[in-house]
Structures are given as structure tokens and as C-alpha cells.
Scaffold this motif. Structure first.
Motif, PDB file in Angstrom:
ATOM      1  N   ASP A  43      70.230 -16.312 170.323  1.00 37.94           N
ATOM      2  CA  ASP A  43      70.586 -17.679 169.945  1.00 37.94           C
ATOM      3  C   ASP A  43      70.052 -18.574 171.056  1.00 37.94           C
ATOM      4  N   ALA A  44      68.888 -19.187 170.794  1.00 34.45           N
ATOM      5  CA  ALA A  44      68.208 -19.961 171.828  1.00 34.45           C
ATOM      6  C   ALA A  44      69.034 -21.167 172.267  1.00 34.45           C
ATOM      7  N   ALA A  45      69.781 -21.756 171.343  1.00 42.57           N
ATOM      8  CA  ALA A  45      70.614 -22.905 171.709  1.00 42.57           C
ATOM      9  C   ALA A  45      71.703 -22.490 172.687  1.00 42.57           C
ATOM     10  N   ASP A  46      72.308 -21.336 172.473  1.00 41.26           N
ATOM     11  CA  ASP A  46      73.341 -20.845 173.391  1.00 41.26           C
ATOM     12  C   ASP A  46      72.740 -20.514 174.755  1.00 41.26           C
ATOM     13  N   LEU A  47      71.545 -19.920 174.757  1.00 39.30           N
ATOM     14  CA  LEU A  47      70.873 -19.614 176.017  1.00 39.30           C
ATOM     15  C   LEU A  47      70.559 -20.896 176.778  1.00 39.30           C
ATOM     16  N   ALA A  48      70.151 -21.950 176.075  1.00 36.47           N
ATOM     17  CA  ALA A  48      69.849 -23.218 176.724  1.00 36.47           C
ATOM     18  C   ALA A  48      71.110 -23.849 177.318  1.00 36.47           C
ATOM     19  N   ARG A  49      72.218 -23.758 176.595  1.00 32.25           N
ATOM     20  CA  ARG A  49      73.459 -24.343 177.107  1.00 32.25           C
ATOM     21  C   ARG A  49      73.950 -23.633 178.367  1.00 32.25           C
TER      22      ARG A  49
END
Length: 326
Positions: A82-88
């Protein structure tokens, strides 16, 4: 004695997919079982334009691949993130690899951040002089960075070594992820919009990038930068274009006086027909010259604009010769 070195060193390598369904990192040649992308700036950076809604959740399939010329590339391992979770999280995270739904040897280290699209790509006509097509502009852009892929399985026979790159893509709408099964591959079919579409792109050079240079000392050495664009078609007839660009080094910073215009003038002076016993005889008239440059320093590949004025009050033709010394 003399020793020669024949080879290349890569300072920076970055790519961007302007239109398509999957995205790739740079290629690490002869990486073997361990590929470290941070050694060459930009080689592990993958830019993925995203919609605002994907800031909440953005599942991506990430594949570590072995490039093979003339045949299908080998899959070394894959995973779903989950790229969004990794970014957060703002952290570097290590992920184990799988293949065909089962654990596979190796791991990959990734980080990510979500930034406004316009912070990476020139979207205004005032910046480039060219209007960007609306279909090519997104709200956000995911910057996925591949730091390393290590302890990889060997995919080449004999003494061959893995040539490693990383591929990532959204899950195709017509397919689903089944636990314990091979992950679906990317949808490689895409349609270009009818008419002309203008896509923005930009690459940031590292601060200590060496300037362009052609050095002919002994044999030859050079520092070159180029932009390469190509479209991938199913018939193997891929249109492509390569353009060389000149880069001015950032270090040391050029002195301000070297960037100012230069002018050299010679006042009206007599021109003689011949000399005898050290004496100049038979004056033919007067000549004056004025030469100018737009600045005093240039880098290889740049256009040198030379201006000048010659006042010739003689009846003789005056040859003009320009000599460039580096």
C-alpha cells in the motif's frame, strides 16, 4: 610506462513513464544477487502520477526483474504494497519477496512520499512556452524509491549475473489478487488519445554533477548528458529520439566577471605596405577593430556569439581569423 582504462561511470540515471500502465526503475547491470540503487542518483526513483483519492489507499504490485536482451525478462520476486501507507510512514521499509504465490529468496527496501504533481512536472505554459494537455496532468505524484534488492535468486545460467530493475503497477481492473497464487501481471495495452498530447517532464541534476566535457588528452575521455525518449509498440518498431544536452558544472560557481560581456577594441592605426631596415614604409591607410562576446565563459556544446566591427580605410582586403583556445 602507460596504463589505459576503458569503461564508463554513471553519475545519474532517471526515467519517467509519461503514458502507460506500468512504471520502471533504472537498470543495474551485472548486479548479481545484490542490487543497490542508491549508488547512482535517480536509478531507484519511480514517479507515478496519482489522483487525490489515492492518498488514502494506493495498492501497487512491485516486481524485481532480471533483464534479458532478446527474450522475456525473468521474475526474481514480487510483492503487494500500500504505497499511500508507506508514504505516510515516512520510513524505509524492508519487504520479503514471493514468487508464484510462495515465499522466494530475497528482499527489497522501499520508501515513498506523495507530493503535488506540479512540484515535479512543469504544468504551466509560462514555464516552458508550451501548453500541457489537461489529460496529462494529475493532482498528486507518488515518488517511490527503491533503495536495494538483495539476496536475490540467480536467474541466468553459467557465469551470467542478474541485470536488475524494479517494475511496479496498479492491479489491473479485470484481475484480482488471489492469496497463494501468482500475482497478476501488468496490463501492457494502452491507447494514446487522438490528436496531439503534450506531456510534461523534468529531471533534477545532482548538485555536484560534473559539467559536460570532451577531453582529448592522450586517447579520449568525455562527460556527456542526453535525453532519450521512446514509445513501445507491439510490432518492435519503436520510435525513439535521443538529444544531447550541455550541462554547466555547479562547482565551483563561475565568477561573476566571467558571465559579463567582453569587448576589445583597437583604435585607428596605420597599415604599411612593407618594411625596410626595421622601418615601416608606404602607409596604405588606417584600420580599427572592435570585437565582442556576450560573456567570457562557455561550456562544451554551447553556442559562442561573436560580434565585431572593422573599419578599413585602405584599399587592401583584410582576412579575418578567429582562434578558440581552451
Amino acid at each position: 610506462s602507460r596504463s589505459d582504462y576503458d569503461g564508463t561511470t554513471e553519475f545519474q540515471n532517471q526515467r519517467v513513464t509519461l503514458h502507460g500502465n506500468y512504471y520502471k526503475s533504472g537498470l543495474i547491470n551485472n548486479a548479481g544477487s545484490d542490487a543497490f540503487f542508491d549508488r547512482v542518483r535517480g536509478s531507484g526513483t519511480i514517479l507515478i502520477p496519482a489522483d487525490g483519492a489515492e492518498q488514502g489507499r494506493m495498492p501497487l504490485i512491485v516486481r524485481v526483474m532480471d533483464y534479458d536482451f532478446g527474450k522475456r525478462d525473468d521474475l526474481l520476486g514480487e510483492l503487494v504494497i500500500d504505497a499511500a501507507d508507506l508514504a505516510r510512514s515516512g520510513d524505509l521499509k524492508q519487504f520479503p519477496l514471493a514468487r508464484n504465490g510462495k515465499p522466494e529468496k530475497g528482499q527489497v527496501v522501499l520508501s515513498a512520499k506523495m507530493v503535488p504533481f506540479h512540484s515535479l512536472f512543469p504544468t504551466k505554459a509560462s514555464a516552458t512556452g508550451v501548453a500541457v494537455s489537461a489529460v496529462a496532468v494529475k493532482d498528486q505524484c507518488l515518488v517511490l524509491t527503491v533503495h536495494s534488492a538483495t539476496d536475490l535468486r540467480k536467474a541466468d545460467w553459467g557465469a551470467g549475473r542478474n541485470d536488475v530493475y524494479v517494475q511496479c503497477y496498479r492491479v489491473p481492473p479485470s484481475k484480482e489478487i488471489v492469496p497463494g497464487k501468482k500475482l497478476p501481471g501488468p496490463d501492457k495495452k494502452t491507447l494514446l488519445p487522438t490528436g496531439t498530447t503534450t506531456y510534461p517532464f523534468a529531471f533534477q541534476l545532482r548538485n555536484d554533477a560534473p559539467g559536460s566535457a570532451e577531453i582529448r588528452a592522450g586517447d579520449r575521455a568525455f562527460v556527456r548528458y542526453d535525453l532519450y525518449a521512446h514509445a513501445v509498440f507491439a510490432n518492435w518498431r519503436d520510435p525513439c529520439l535521443r538529444r544531447m544536452i550541455a550541462v554547466v558544472p555547479c562547482r565551483p560557481v563561475p565568477k561573476l566577471e566571467l558571465l559579463s560581456p567582453a569587448q576589445q577594441s583597437t583604435p585607428l592605426s596605420p597599415v604599411y605596405n612593407f618594411s625596410c631596415c626595421g622601418m615601416k614604409c608606404n602607409a596604405q591607410g588606417l584600420v580599427s577593430t572592435t570585437l565582442s562576446l556576450d560573456r567570457r565563459a562557455y561550456c562544451p556544446g554551447e553556442l559562442i556569439q561573436l560580434g565585431g566591427k572593422v573599419v578599413n580605410e585602405t584599399q587592401k582586403e583584410l582576412p579575418v581569423q578567429v582562434v578558440l583556445r581552451q
